[in-house]
Design a protein around this motif. Sequence first.
Motif, mmCIF file in Angstrom:
data_model
loop_
_atom_site.group_PDB
_atom_site.id
_atom_site.type_symbol
_atom_site.label_atom_id
_atom_site.label_comp_id
_atom_site.label_asym_id
_atom_site.label_seq_id
_atom_site.Cartn_x
_atom_site.Cartn_y
_atom_site.Cartn_z
ATOM 1 N N GLU A 91 0.834 -1.200 0.000
ATOM 2 C CA GLU A 91 0.000 0.000 0.000
ATOM 3 C C GLU A 91 0.873 1.257 0.000
ATOM 4 O OE1 GLU A 91 -3.271 0.096 -0.196
ATOM 5 O OE2 GLU A 91 -3.491 -2.107 -0.180
ATOM 6 N N LEU A 92 0.460 2.252 -0.786
ATOM 7 C CA LEU A 92 1.183 3.512 -0.803
ATOM 8 C C LEU A 92 0.789 4.352 0.409
ATOM 9 C CD1 LEU A 92 0.932 4.382 -4.606
ATOM 10 C CD2 LEU A 92 3.022 3.824 -3.349
ATOM 11 N N GLN A 93 1.806 4.794 1.159
ATOM 12 C CA GLN A 93 1.567 5.580 2.368
ATOM 13 C C GLN A 93 2.345 6.886 2.300
ATOM 14 O OE1 GLN A 93 2.550 3.234 5.801
ATOM 15 N NE2 GLN A 93 1.130 1.566 5.277
ATOM 16 N N GLU A 94 1.806 7.934 2.921
ATOM 17 C CA GLU A 94 2.458 9.237 2.902
ATOM 18 C C GLU A 94 3.785 9.185 3.650
ATOM 19 O OE1 GLU A 94 -0.206 12.173 4.372
ATOM 20 O OE2 GLU A 94 -1.482 12.148 2.575
ATOM 21 N N ALA A 95 4.743 9.974 3.137
ATOM 22 C CA ALA A 95 6.073 10.023 3.736
ATOM 23 C C ALA A 95 6.630 11.428 3.561
ATOM 24 C CB ALA A 95 6.990 9.001 3.071
ATOM 25 N N THR A 96 7.735 11.705 4.220
ATOM 26 C CA THR A 96 8.422 12.982 4.033
ATOM 27 C C THR A 96 9.315 12.878 2.797
ATOM 28 O OG1 THR A 96 10.343 12.338 5.355
ATOM 29 C CG2 THR A 96 8.459 13.317 6.529
ATOM 30 N N TRP A 97 9.771 14.033 2.321
ATOM 31 C CA TRP A 97 10.701 14.020 1.193
ATOM 32 C C TRP A 97 12.003 13.316 1.563
ATOM 33 C CZ3 TRP A 97 10.386 14.651 -3.832
ATOM 34 C CH2 TRP A 97 9.293 15.330 -4.382
ATOM 35 N N GLN A 148 -0.890 -2.209 -25.926
ATOM 36 C CA GLN A 148 -1.028 -3.391 -25.078
ATOM 37 C C GLN A 148 -0.768 -3.071 -23.594
ATOM 38 O OE1 GLN A 148 1.615 -5.944 -27.743
ATOM 39 N NE2 GLN A 148 0.000 -7.420 -27.227
ATOM 40 N N PRO A 149 -1.641 -2.282 -22.976
ATOM 41 C CA PRO A 149 -1.456 -1.906 -21.570
ATOM 42 C C PRO A 149 -1.246 -3.089 -20.633
ATOM 43 C CG PRO A 149 -3.223 -0.637 -22.546
ATOM 44 C CD PRO A 149 -2.847 -1.656 -23.558
ATOM 45 N N ALA A 150 -1.839 -4.240 -20.953
ATOM 46 C CA ALA A 150 -1.657 -5.405 -20.077
ATOM 47 C C ALA A 150 -0.195 -5.807 -20.002
ATOM 48 C CB ALA A 150 -2.509 -6.573 -20.577
ATOM 49 N N LEU A 151 0.512 -5.724 -21.145
ATOM 50 C CA LEU A 151 1.938 -6.060 -21.139
ATOM 51 C C LEU A 151 2.754 -5.002 -20.420
ATOM 52 C CD1 LEU A 151 2.558 -7.515 -24.724
ATOM 53 C CD2 LEU A 151 2.191 -8.743 -22.569
ATOM 54 N N VAL A 152 2.325 -3.739 -20.525
ATOM 55 C CA VAL A 152 3.015 -2.668 -19.797
ATOM 56 C C VAL A 152 2.866 -2.886 -18.290
ATOM 57 C CG1 VAL A 152 3.139 -0.190 -19.389
ATOM 58 C CG2 VAL A 152 2.702 -1.047 -21.696
ATOM 59 N N LYS A 153 1.659 -3.230 -17.870
ATOM 60 C CA LYS A 153 1.435 -3.501 -16.448
ATOM 61 C C LYS A 153 2.294 -4.673 -15.970
ATOM 62 C CE LYS A 153 -3.366 -1.865 -16.566
ATOM 63 N NZ LYS A 153 -4.794 -2.261 -16.459
ATOM 64 N N LYS A 154 2.403 -5.681 -16.821
ATOM 65 C CA LYS A 154 3.237 -6.830 -16.471
ATOM 66 C C LYS A 154 4.693 -6.416 -16.328
ATOM 67 C CE LYS A 154 4.444 -11.520 -17.980
ATOM 68 N NZ LYS A 154 4.258 -12.560 -19.036
ATOM 69 N N ALA A 155 5.147 -5.549 -17.238
ATOM 70 C CA ALA A 155 6.532 -5.078 -17.177
ATOM 71 C C ALA A 155 6.782 -4.282 -15.901
ATOM 72 C CB ALA A 155 6.835 -4.227 -18.405
ATOM 73 N N SER A 159 5.118 -4.421 -13.140
ATOM 74 C CA SER A 159 5.009 -5.325 -11.983
ATOM 75 C C SER A 159 6.260 -6.169 -11.806
ATOM 76 C CB SER A 159 3.795 -6.244 -12.154
ATOM 77 O OG SER A 159 2.603 -5.507 -12.214
ATOM 78 N N SER A 160 6.994 -6.380 -12.897
ATOM 79 C CA SER A 160 8.206 -7.213 -12.847
ATOM 80 C C SER A 160 9.406 -6.463 -12.284
ATOM 81 C CB SER A 160 8.540 -7.718 -14.260
ATOM 82 O OG SER A 160 7.480 -8.490 -14.794
ATOM 83 N N LEU A 161 9.324 -5.150 -12.214
ATOM 84 C CA LEU A 161 10.449 -4.366 -11.702
ATOM 85 C C LEU A 161 10.631 -4.595 -10.205
ATOM 86 C CD1 LEU A 161 9.705 -0.967 -13.507
ATOM 87 C CD2 LEU A 161 11.625 -2.502 -14.008
ATOM 88 N N ASP A 162 11.887 -4.597 -9.788
ATOM 89 C CA ASP A 162 12.165 -4.639 -8.354
ATOM 90 C C ASP A 162 11.850 -3.298 -7.691
ATOM 91 O OD1 ASP A 162 13.059 -7.192 -8.734
ATOM 92 O OD2 ASP A 162 15.199 -6.701 -8.607
ATOM 93 N N PHE A 163 12.014 -2.220 -8.492
ATOM 94 C CA PHE A 163 11.886 -0.895 -7.889
ATOM 95 C C PHE A 163 11.460 0.103 -8.961
ATOM 96 C CE2 PHE A 163 13.680 3.054 -5.972
ATOM 97 C CZ PHE A 163 13.065 2.976 -4.726
ATOM 98 N N LEU A 164 10.342 0.804 -8.717
ATOM 99 C CA LEU A 164 9.821 1.786 -9.657
ATOM 100 C C LEU A 164 9.557 3.093 -8.931
ATOM 101 C CD1 LEU A 164 8.603 2.714 -12.390
ATOM 102 C CD2 LEU A 164 6.417 1.714 -11.627
ATOM 103 N N VAL A 165 10.074 4.164 -9.491
ATOM 104 C CA VAL A 165 9.836 5.508 -8.965
ATOM 105 C C VAL A 165 9.072 6.295 -10.014
ATOM 106 C CG1 VAL A 165 10.877 7.629 -8.075
ATOM 107 C CG2 VAL A 165 11.988 5.413 -7.670
ATOM 108 N N VAL A 167 1.093 5.104 -11.603
ATOM 109 C CA VAL A 167 1.468 5.333 -10.200
ATOM 110 C C VAL A 167 1.152 4.118 -9.330
ATOM 111 C CG1 VAL A 167 0.741 6.648 -8.155
ATOM 112 C CG2 VAL A 167 1.406 7.846 -10.249
ATOM 113 N N LYS A 168 0.108 3.373 -9.672
ATOM 114 C CA LYS A 168 -0.298 2.220 -8.871
ATOM 115 C C LYS A 168 0.802 1.173 -8.741
ATOM 116 C CE LYS A 168 -5.053 2.855 -10.488
ATOM 117 N NZ LYS A 168 -6.147 2.300 -11.324
ATOM 118 N N PHE A 169 1.751 1.157 -9.678
ATOM 119 C CA PHE A 169 2.801 0.143 -9.680
ATOM 120 C C PHE A 169 4.088 0.641 -9.015
ATOM 121 C CE2 PHE A 169 -0.076 -0.784 -13.115
ATOM 122 C CZ PHE A 169 -0.257 -2.153 -13.022
ATOM 123 N N ALA A 170 4.079 1.877 -8.521
ATOM 124 C CA ALA A 170 5.305 2.489 -8.028
ATOM 125 C C ALA A 170 5.673 2.022 -6.634
ATOM 126 C CB ALA A 170 5.156 4.007 -8.037
#
Length: 896
Positions: free
Chosen positions: A286-292, A621-628, A630-636, A646-649
């Motif tokens: 879950e995305l939670q608020e944080a400081t900079w 093909q947004p489904a493949l983009v979502k898969k890509a 989701s496969s990342l270890d880290f997304l900013v 943003v949902k995948f970040a």
Amino acid sequence: MEAVTITLNGVEVSGYAGTTILDLARESGVYIPTLCYDPNLASTGACRLCLVEDERSGALHASCVTPIAPGMTVNTNSPRVVEHRKKILELMLASHPDICLVCDKGNRCQLRKLAAEMGIGLVTLQRIPQNDVIEEVNPFIERDLSKCIMCGKCIRVDQELVVEGAIDYMDRGTMAKPATLNDMPLEKSECTFCGACVAICPTGALMEKDRIYTGTATNVVTTVCPYCGCGCTICLGIKDGKIIEARPAVDSPVNRGALCVRGNYGYDFINSPQRLRQPLIKVDGELQEATWEEALARVADGFGRIKNENKADALAVFGSSKCTNEENYLLQRFARGVLGTNNIDNGSRLYSAASRTGLGASIGYAGTTGSLDALERSKVIMVIGANPEISAPVVAYAIKRAVRFKGAELIVIDPRDTPLTQFASLWLRPGVGTDVALLNGLARVIIDEKRLDVEFVTRMTDNYAGWAKSLQNYTPGHVEKVTGISKKNLQAAARLLAGAEEASIVYGNGITQHVTGTGAVAAIANLAMLTGNTGRRGGIFALQRENNAHGACDMGALPGFLAGYQSVDDAQNRQRFEERWGCSLPAEAGLSALEMMEAAREGKVKGMLIMGENPVASFPQPALVKKALSSLDFLVVTDMFPTETVKFASVVLPAASFAEKEGTFTNFEGRVQRLHQALEPVGDSLPDVEVLFRLAEIMGSPMPYASHQEVMEEIEEMVPFYRHVAYADTDSMGMDWGDVESNSLGTRRLHKGLFPSGFGRFSPVEYTPPVDVSTDGYPFTLMVGSSRYHFGAGSRSSRSFRLSRFSPTAFLEINGVDAADLGIGDSDTVKVTSAQGELSTTAKVSKTLPQGLLFMPISFPDSPVYELFNTVLDPQAKAPALKSCAVRLERTAGDG
């Protein structure tokens, strides 16, 4: 021109023959009041308030329409003049409601201002009956014609500047008024809600409707529109830290006092309640608020870990053609100098990579070669694969003015009936994807009929003989079989283009977003060179979708080029930047945008920074983009809104809007314009420049800049064609690349009709049949593109309440015959199916499409049209084919 000397208020002044008294007075600093005058319109002398006295003859002249004559002795403020002006103004006020205190026009009312200047208070003349307020359904414009003074400016701006013809005079005498045809509501007329009439109205007769914030602006900030690639200059009215209105800049060389519906009414996304206001970190899914501090520490740790455990090329950066030049320059420096990778690209890959590749190989220059002024001067204009009325409105305004007032001939090449076809001398409707064959056929006719510019081709180009030989098969008969364009019309178009003293070719995404886009762009360049129209005369006009697509690429947000299109595999280029930045740079070209996604799915790219883009909504093909993702270890992700991406970040960083930061944009002409901060960023959001500064510092590679100006100074040093574009000079309504050579503002571009390498090169291009058109089982060809009231993937325009209210849902346009055959009526729900996916939307029966062709806009998240597209890349530009695909269509059961 001959100089004429007159006496103006006792002082001798001179001007050129034909100059009006009013223009000379203004040049001389002498004030003459006006109500109907505007520098961008033809003067009519309708209000008569600009009267002056020629003391030599005793005549009173309307100064806005009276040219100066030798020996004139002009008094602008004689007792007779003042008396007449007061009487004229009193007559106007007699037909004007006495409600100034409650009128929203407030202190901006020019009638009220002039009355105060002349000391006119209570009017004793008999009141003249007034028109009623007109009830409007649209959320943009409201009309209260009781306040109309019949200056005619709204009609003239509609007919002369934007050339729409939606309004004109109706009735006579005291009942006369500006009105639409048959006095119908604006939303049922030809009105496009560009807002030019509202901006120019001197009273409260035409006002902006449904404003979130009301009142009179206490501060006005001049900046650049954040939407299309035209880069219009806009004036934001500010009150209490909020934008209450947007108006066009009257003296802008780009838009000349006009905007479009998006520029005028699409800015309220800035204060959307959906804006991201604080950094977010994903904790337990879950995305939670944080400081900079917490967010940036997480980013530095994530990228650092991936780089240490794998290698730098396990990281990738996807930048934005909506970000400023300074932000894109810093982003590519961050990718190369901090992360150590050339895996960087920007959103323009999706729609303009073919232009960079095709034009770069042909003319050595990766963009538009002429200015809007040159376009308007053209004697023949060819528009192919573009609908500028929707995608680049001020370009359409210039084209329409050229045709209507300057005698230009217009050739429109488009299978759809676009708004420009009614202005066209010739309209060609080729089959989808057959542009290369058509362009080659035009060139073949010009050569066969010996209409080419022999001197230009001989002196300024090479490889002509080899290219001309490649056209052997493109006879008019063969082209007709391929494109459906008759021999007669092909020859007529070729003769028009070749016979013009100045000709321009305008093209857009209908060319660049096909799999053969690079070849089609090269074919356009061939045609321009063949006729000698590459910039010195006429030009090539490559329309861009986003506001800074040009600048993002100039700044090096590309996998194979450093800033200034300096190849990364050239050791000398790398050395210059390494010495400037104090670090070593990677030597091999990186991955393009679509290649990044594929590498992420394969686990080769493990971390990614996405700045200001929404690939889930904008990629095929947004489904493949979502898969890509989701496969990342880290997304900013840095963005203004919680987009689908943003949902995948892992970390989300809130970004400032265009109105909350400084910088520069480079429009499709190559004009560099200054962006001024009008508001403080909402919440804890930050400009992307500040985000990159902080992130680089926390990762141990601080960037030594104290301001945006210092970033631009480095850009001037490192990017050859940005040299001498002083940061302060960009305030002078924009500086174009022509100024680099001329050292004066507002002249021509760097290209100036010459090729950077000395020669243009003709490039043979072979036509290949399209694969993205109707086939067995999928009998329709679906074309997609922009819509008037939305923009791009819709992340901003869908959050502009007036734009989304007027055009709330997606739709599919269909020819009436096709609709009848399928039993489909207006507003029926239909299912659109391709080999890749399906979606449901609402049908809209249209007269603009031929049978077999459908159209859908791309800007509605509720109907993600790219679900229907396969990922097929232009092999040269590495850009996806996103213009058309084969589909079938059916009416959804249950519609009544």
